[in-house]
Scaffold this motif. Structure first.
Motif, PDB file in Angstrom:
ATOM      1  N   ILE A 146       0.840  -1.200   0.000  1.00 51.48           N
ATOM      2  CA  ILE A 146       0.000   0.000   0.000  1.00 51.48           C
ATOM      3  C   ILE A 146       0.874   1.250   0.000  1.00 51.48           C
ATOM      4  CG2 ILE A 146      -1.772   1.253   1.304  1.00 51.48           C
ATOM      5  CD1 ILE A 146      -2.826  -1.497   2.182  1.00 51.48           C
ATOM      6  N   GLN A 147       1.934   1.209   0.788  1.00 56.02           N
ATOM      7  CA  GLN A 147       2.846   2.368   0.808  1.00 56.02           C
ATOM      8  C   GLN A 147       3.453   2.601  -0.566  1.00 56.02           C
ATOM      9  OE1 GLN A 147       5.482   1.347   4.019  1.00 56.02           O
ATOM     10  NE2 GLN A 147       4.211   2.385   5.529  1.00 56.02           N
ATOM     11  N   ASN A 148       3.878   1.514  -1.215  1.00 52.34           N
ATOM     12  CA  ASN A 148       4.462   1.667  -2.559  1.00 52.34           C
ATOM     13  C   ASN A 148       3.454   2.239  -3.537  1.00 52.34           C
ATOM     14  OD1 ASN A 148       6.934   0.687  -1.840  1.00 52.34           O
ATOM     15  ND2 ASN A 148       6.474  -1.435  -2.449  1.00 52.34           N
ATOM     16  N   ALA A 149       2.226   1.729  -3.446  1.00 52.09           N
ATOM     17  CA  ALA A 149       1.189   2.202  -4.379  1.00 52.09           C
ATOM     18  C   ALA A 149       0.947   3.706  -4.184  1.00 52.09           C
ATOM     19  CB  ALA A 149      -0.096   1.410  -4.173  1.00 52.09           C
ATOM     20  N   ILE A 150       0.914   4.154  -2.941  1.00 46.74           N
ATOM     21  CA  ILE A 150       0.704   5.588  -2.679  1.00 46.74           C
ATOM     22  C   ILE A 150       1.933   6.380  -3.143  1.00 46.74           C
ATOM     23  CG2 ILE A 150       0.390   7.345  -0.878  1.00 46.74           C
ATOM     24  CD1 ILE A 150      -1.160   5.287   0.738  1.00 46.74           C
ATOM     25  N   ASP A 151       3.106   5.875  -2.780  1.00 45.21           N
ATOM     26  CA  ASP A 151       4.338   6.600  -3.126  1.00 45.21           C
ATOM     27  C   ASP A 151       4.493   6.781  -4.637  1.00 45.21           C
ATOM     28  OD1 ASP A 151       4.810   6.678  -0.471  1.00 45.21           O
ATOM     29  OD2 ASP A 151       6.528   5.324  -0.458  1.00 45.21           O
ATOM     30  N   ASN A 152       3.978   5.823  -5.402  1.00 53.69           N
ATOM     31  CA  ASN A 152       4.153   5.909  -6.859  1.00 53.69           C
ATOM     32  C   ASN A 152       3.093   6.746  -7.563  1.00 53.69           C
ATOM     33  OD1 ASN A 152       6.557   4.450  -7.092  1.00 53.69           O
ATOM     34  ND2 ASN A 152       5.454   2.523  -6.855  1.00 53.69           N
ATOM     35  N   LEU A 153       2.125   7.265  -6.813  1.00 53.75           N
ATOM     36  CA  LEU A 153       1.139   8.159  -7.444  1.00 53.75           C
ATOM     37  C   LEU A 153       1.826   9.475  -7.822  1.00 53.75           C
ATOM     38  CD1 LEU A 153      -1.932   7.813  -5.030  1.00 53.75           C
ATOM     39  CD2 LEU A 153      -1.761   6.932  -7.352  1.00 53.75           C
ATOM     40  N   PRO A 154       1.410  10.091  -8.914  1.00 60.61           N
ATOM     41  CA  PRO A 154       1.937  11.423  -9.234  1.00 60.61           C
ATOM     42  C   PRO A 154       1.633  12.397  -8.087  1.00 60.61           C
ATOM     43  CG  PRO A 154       0.657  10.550 -11.065  1.00 60.61           C
ATOM     44  CD  PRO A 154       0.443   9.611  -9.905  1.00 60.61           C
ATOM     45  N   ASP A 155       2.526  13.358  -7.895  1.00 57.35           N
ATOM     46  CA  ASP A 155       2.426  14.297  -6.760  1.00 57.35           C
ATOM     47  C   ASP A 155       1.012  14.807  -6.469  1.00 57.35           C
ATOM     48  OD1 ASP A 155       4.973  14.186  -5.999  1.00 57.35           O
ATOM     49  OD2 ASP A 155       5.506  16.240  -6.539  1.00 57.35           O
ATOM     50  N   GLY A 156       0.379  15.371  -7.497  1.00 48.98           N
ATOM     51  CA  GLY A 156      -0.914  16.026  -7.308  1.00 48.98           C
ATOM     52  C   GLY A 156      -1.976  15.081  -6.776  1.00 48.98           C
ATOM     53  N   TYR A 157      -1.892  13.809  -7.144  1.00 46.66           N
ATOM     54  CA  TYR A 157      -2.851  12.814  -6.689  1.00 46.66           C
ATOM     55  C   TYR A 157      -2.466  12.265  -5.330  1.00 46.66           C
ATOM     56  CZ  TYR A 157      -4.426  13.196 -11.452  1.00 46.66           C
ATOM     57  OH  TYR A 157      -4.890  13.690 -12.630  1.00 46.66           O
ATOM     58  N   ALA A 159      -7.237   9.677  -8.054  1.00 47.67           N
ATOM     59  CA  ALA A 159      -6.169   9.095  -7.229  1.00 47.67           C
ATOM     60  C   ALA A 159      -6.579   7.705  -6.743  1.00 47.67           C
ATOM     61  CB  ALA A 159      -5.874  10.005  -6.036  1.00 47.67           C
ATOM     62  N   ARG A 160      -7.864   7.556  -6.379  1.00 48.66           N
ATOM     63  CA  ARG A 160      -8.330   6.243  -5.912  1.00 48.66           C
ATOM     64  C   ARG A 160      -8.258   5.214  -7.034  1.00 48.66           C
ATOM     65  NH1 ARG A 160     -12.759   8.902  -2.429  1.00 48.66           N
ATOM     66  NH2 ARG A 160     -11.856   8.647  -0.371  1.00 48.66           N
ATOM     67  N   THR A 161      -8.640   5.641  -8.229  1.00 50.16           N
ATOM     68  CA  THR A 161      -8.582   4.724  -9.366  1.00 50.16           C
ATOM     69  C   THR A 161      -7.141   4.284  -9.610  1.00 50.16           C
ATOM     70  OG1 THR A 161     -10.466   5.852 -10.351  1.00 50.16           O
ATOM     71  CG2 THR A 161      -9.151   4.495 -11.813  1.00 50.16           C
ATOM     72  N   LEU A 162      -6.235   5.254  -9.606  1.00 46.52           N
ATOM     73  CA  LEU A 162      -4.829   4.930  -9.841  1.00 46.52           C
ATOM     74  C   LEU A 162      -4.278   4.027  -8.741  1.00 46.52           C
ATOM     75  CD1 LEU A 162      -3.395   8.385 -11.002  1.00 46.52           C
ATOM     76  CD2 LEU A 162      -3.698   6.346 -12.403  1.00 46.52           C
ATOM     77  N   LEU A 163      -4.687   4.313  -7.515  1.00 45.09           N
ATOM     78  CA  LEU A 163      -4.224   3.520  -6.382  1.00 45.09           C
ATOM     79  C   LEU A 163      -4.709   2.073  -6.507  1.00 45.09           C
ATOM     80  CD1 LEU A 163      -2.752   3.840  -3.634  1.00 45.09           C
ATOM     81  CD2 LEU A 163      -4.970   4.257  -2.607  1.00 45.09           C
ATOM     82  N   GLN A 164      -5.977   1.905  -6.867  1.00 42.73           N
ATOM     83  CA  GLN A 164      -6.533   0.555  -6.986  1.00 42.73           C
ATOM     84  C   GLN A 164      -5.879  -0.196  -8.144  1.00 42.73           C
ATOM     85  OE1 GLN A 164     -10.731   0.011  -6.670  1.00 42.73           O
ATOM     86  NE2 GLN A 164     -10.861   1.157  -4.738  1.00 42.73           N
ATOM     87  N   LYS A 165      -5.586   0.538  -9.208  1.00 39.83           N
ATOM     88  CA  LYS A 165      -4.911  -0.082 -10.348  1.00 39.83           C
ATOM     89  C   LYS A 165      -3.527  -0.578  -9.937  1.00 39.83           C
ATOM     90  CE  LYS A 165      -5.152   0.746 -15.104  1.00 39.83           C
ATOM     91  NZ  LYS A 165      -4.990   1.541 -16.286  1.00 39.83           N
ATOM     92  N   ALA A 166      -2.828   0.261  -9.191  1.00 39.14           N
ATOM     93  CA  ALA A 166      -1.479  -0.095  -8.742  1.00 39.14           C
ATOM     94  C   ALA A 166      -1.527  -1.303  -7.810  1.00 39.14           C
ATOM     95  CB  ALA A 166      -0.836   1.097  -8.040  1.00 39.14           C
ATOM     96  N   LEU A 167      -2.529  -1.337  -6.927  1.00 38.13           N
ATOM     97  CA  LEU A 167      -2.646  -2.462  -5.988  1.00 38.13           C
ATOM     98  C   LEU A 167      -2.982  -3.755  -6.730  1.00 38.13           C
ATOM     99  CD1 LEU A 167      -4.537  -0.738  -3.027  1.00 38.13           C
ATOM    100  CD2 LEU A 167      -2.162  -1.508  -3.048  1.00 38.13           C
ATOM    101  N   TRP A 168      -3.810  -3.632  -7.741  1.00 35.00           N
ATOM    102  CA  TRP A 168      -4.163  -4.798  -8.559  1.00 35.00           C
ATOM    103  C   TRP A 168      -2.915  -5.340  -9.246  1.00 35.00           C
ATOM    104  CZ3 TRP A 168      -7.168  -8.658  -9.485  1.00 35.00           C
ATOM    105  CH2 TRP A 168      -7.262  -9.241 -10.749  1.00 35.00           C
ATOM    106  N   SER A 169      -2.150  -4.433  -9.801  1.00 37.56           N
ATOM    107  CA  SER A 169      -0.937  -4.820 -10.514  1.00 37.56           C
ATOM    108  C   SER A 169       0.064  -5.460  -9.547  1.00 37.56           C
ATOM    109  CB  SER A 169      -0.368  -3.568 -11.188  1.00 37.56           C
ATOM    110  OG  SER A 169       0.905  -3.809 -11.650  1.00 37.56           O
ATOM    111  N   GLN A 170       0.241  -4.862  -8.377  1.00 37.98           N
ATOM    112  CA  GLN A 170       1.157  -5.426  -7.380  1.00 37.98           C
ATOM    113  C   GLN A 170       0.650  -6.779  -6.878  1.00 37.98           C
ATOM    114  OE1 GLN A 170       2.680  -1.152  -5.587  1.00 37.98           O
ATOM    115  NE2 GLN A 170       1.941  -2.677  -4.177  1.00 37.98           N
TER     116      GLN A 170
END
Lengths: 217, 78
Positions: free
Chosen positions: A138-149, A184-195
């Motif tokens: 979860i930390q990685n997924a948040i950390d990898n979001l673009p700044d604004g998100y 941001a939530r969409t991107l986060l969920q996508k990242a978690l799915w991928s991980q």
């Protein structure tokens, strides 16, 4: 005496006040650091943000009406401190923040990827997936979001600020906060799915189910 | 009167704003009523709530001793 104990007015020069200030900062240190780390992404910057926060808080301590309100007040200063760092960087890296959503990302939902309605009585793969995620995932997924998100998701989802409060803190229109939180939530969920897929978490339950339809009980 | 008139699609669209307490009280109550009756939407809301809790907990991180020491020294100089 009793009245002053109930509503202590901090005096920045008093030793007693300094003791209380230090005690409260020490108690909140893990949360201050954790929030700063999610915002700033890198440990050195996060430590600088916390140190500057503590310094700013001490300087402005006479503005705090009651030490009992120090927790919320400290976190506000932390966010202001981070945001002023972030704005300076934003001016230099305008493009990094103003990322427009890609159409194919807008509809992504982790629930829809994982949920299997016919397994209702057997288990819930989506819950197993969430439970199996590591803190680091979860930390990685948040950390990898673009700044604004990343900044809006930390303010709203981690710290629990309202959209209006986040709008005030970031000096952005309410509508921008609303759309960034959603994106941001969409991107986060996508990242978690991928991980999760990389870690094999989705192997037994990752049948794309499309849009799940509802049904009254 | 007490029947939920909001559709599953609308609930899904507004679920995050509902969870963020960003909706007016009428819409919020409509969604709440729907979630009490619709198993699929309830499951979705529960999933998002659990995920949100995990995300919120990601803000907890042990501060390094180096930072604690730095802050202690700083406060001593105040």
């Amino acid at each position: 005496m009793t009245a002053s104990n109930r509503r202590p007015r901090p005096l920045p020069t008093s030793k007693e006040c300094r003791g209380q200030f230090e005690q409260e900062v020490t108690r909140l240190m893990d949360r201050l650091y954790g929030t700063a780390l999610r915002l700033a992404r890198n440990p050195d910057d996060a430590e600088d943000v916390v140190a500057e926060t503590v310094s700013n808080a001490w300087r402005k301590l006479d503005q705090l009406d009651d030490l009992a309100h120090m927790e919320g007040w400290l976190f506000r200063i932390l966010h202001h401190t981070f945001v002023s760092h972030w704005r300076r960087r934003q001016c230099r890296q305008e493009k990094e923040v103003d990322i427009e959503p890609e159409d194919n990302d807008i509809r992504f939902s982790l629930f829809e990827k994982l949920h299997q309605p016919f397994l209702l009585w057997w288990g819930a793969p989506e819950k197993e997936f969430v439970n199996a995620l590591l803190h680091e995932d979860i930390q990685n997924a948040i950390d990898n979001l673009p700044d604004g998100y990343r900044v809006v998701i930390v303010l709203v989802e981690v710290e629990g600020y309202s959209y209006e409060e986040a709008s005030g803190l970031l000096d952005l229109p309410l509508g921008t906060i609303r759309s960034r939180v959603s994106r941001a939530r969409t991107l986060l969920q996508k990242a978690l799915w991928s991980q999760g897929q990389d870690a094999g978490l989705a192997k037994c339950c990752g049948q794309p189910s499309g849009t799940s339809s509802g049904g009254d009980l | 009167m007490s029947e939920s008139r909001i559709s599953c699609e609308e609930v899904v669209q507004r679920l995050f704003e509902y969870m963020d307490r960003e909706l007016d009280s009428y819409t919020s109550a409509e969604i709440q009523r729907h979630l009490e009756r619709c198993h699929d939407c309830f499951s979705r809301a529960e999933f998002e709530r659990q995920l949100r809790e995990r995300v919120a907990r990601s803000g907890q991180q042990e501060a390094p001793e180096r930072l604690r020491h730095r802050i202690r020294e700083m406060i001593e100089r105040f």
